[in-house]
Design a protein around this motif. Structure first.
Motif, short mmCIF file in Angstrom:
data_model
loop_
_atom_site.label_atom_id
_atom_site.label_comp_id
_atom_site.label_asym_id
_atom_site.label_seq_id
_atom_site.Cartn_x
_atom_site.Cartn_y
_atom_site.Cartn_z
N THR A 155 0.89 -1.11 0.09
CA THR A 155 -0.14 0.06 0.05
C THR A 155 0.97 1.15 -0.06
O THR A 155 2.07 1.28 0.31
N GLU B 158 0.49 5.82 -0.70
CA GLU B 158 -0.17 7.09 -0.77
C GLU B 158 0.38 8.08 -2.02
O GLU B 158 1.43 8.17 -1.93
N CYS C 47 -4.66 9.51 -7.13
CA CYS C 47 -5.61 9.03 -6.01
C CYS C 47 -5.74 7.36 -6.22
O CYS C 47 -5.24 6.97 -7.17
N PRO C 48 -6.28 6.88 -5.27
CA PRO C 48 -6.48 5.33 -5.35
C PRO C 48 -7.17 4.86 -6.60
O PRO C 48 -7.02 3.71 -7.07
N GLN C 49 -8.00 5.69 -7.03
CA GLN C 49 -8.94 5.21 -8.32
C GLN C 49 -8.07 5.62 -9.73
O GLN C 49 -8.40 4.90 -10.62
N ILE D 111 -4.11 5.84 -10.21
CA ILE D 111 -2.48 5.92 -10.07
C ILE D 111 -1.86 6.53 -11.02
O ILE D 111 -2.04 6.18 -12.14
N ASN E 38 -9.11 -0.22 -3.93
CA ASN E 38 -9.03 1.09 -4.50
C ASN E 38 -10.34 2.17 -4.66
O ASN E 38 -9.91 3.20 -4.25
N CYS F 132 -3.46 3.54 -1.74
CA CYS F 132 -3.52 2.71 -3.01
C CYS F 132 -3.00 1.51 -2.66
O CYS F 132 -2.01 1.18 -1.71
N GLN G 122 -1.67 -2.33 -4.51
CA GLN G 122 -1.23 -2.81 -5.58
C GLN G 122 -0.50 -4.27 -5.31
O GLN G 122 0.25 -4.21 -4.37
#
Length: 136
Positions: free
Chosen positions: A44, A46, A58-60, A62, A86, A93, A95
């Motif tokens: 994870t 930010e 943002c998480p939606q 990247i 996400n 975030c 991944q």
């Protein structure tokens, strides 16, 4: 990108699909070519909207800079985008990263607790902004 942390995904509990090699690193079938094995780890982090390339991150979404640089530096591809996590997250975030070489994954995991960002260089060329990657 900052505040890198290990993410121990629930799916890693499936011993038939994931063999734990060491802390945070698993051996599994390559999701893009099931005839091959690979190594994965999940992290994870930010995004830093105040940093070059991450303005809309943002998480939606990247941003490609510096995310693509991270993939290139450690010779990785994304194995799982954790879309649901996400989409629900405002800041963090998620991944999953993959490589055929466990050393690439080990090198990536050294970024835990650090910051990875792009710093603009003064190149005098106004057409393209050049940058360097900084890890601190």
């Amino acid at each position: 990108m900052k505040n890198f942390k290990n993410y121990d995904a629930d799916k890693y509990a499936d011993a038939e699909k994931f063999q734990k090699i060491e802390d945070g690193i698993y051996k599994t079938r390559n999701p893009y070519d099931a005839s091959r094995e690979c190594y994965v780890t999940s992290l994870t982090f930010e995004m830093e909207p105040e940093s070059f390339g991450e303005e809309d991150g943002c998480p939606q979404y990247i941003s490609q800079v510096p995310f693509e640089d991270l993939l290139d530096k450690y010779r990785l591809v994304v194995a799982d985008f954790y879309d649901e996590l996400n989409n629900e997250s405002e800041v963090t975030c998620y991944q999953e990263f993959m490589s055929d070489d466990i050393e690439d994954i080990r090198q990536l995991r050294q970024i835990i607790g650090k910051r990875f960002y792009a710093r603009v260089l003064d190149s005098g060329n106004s057409e393209y902004e050049e940058y360097e990657i900084v890890i601190e």
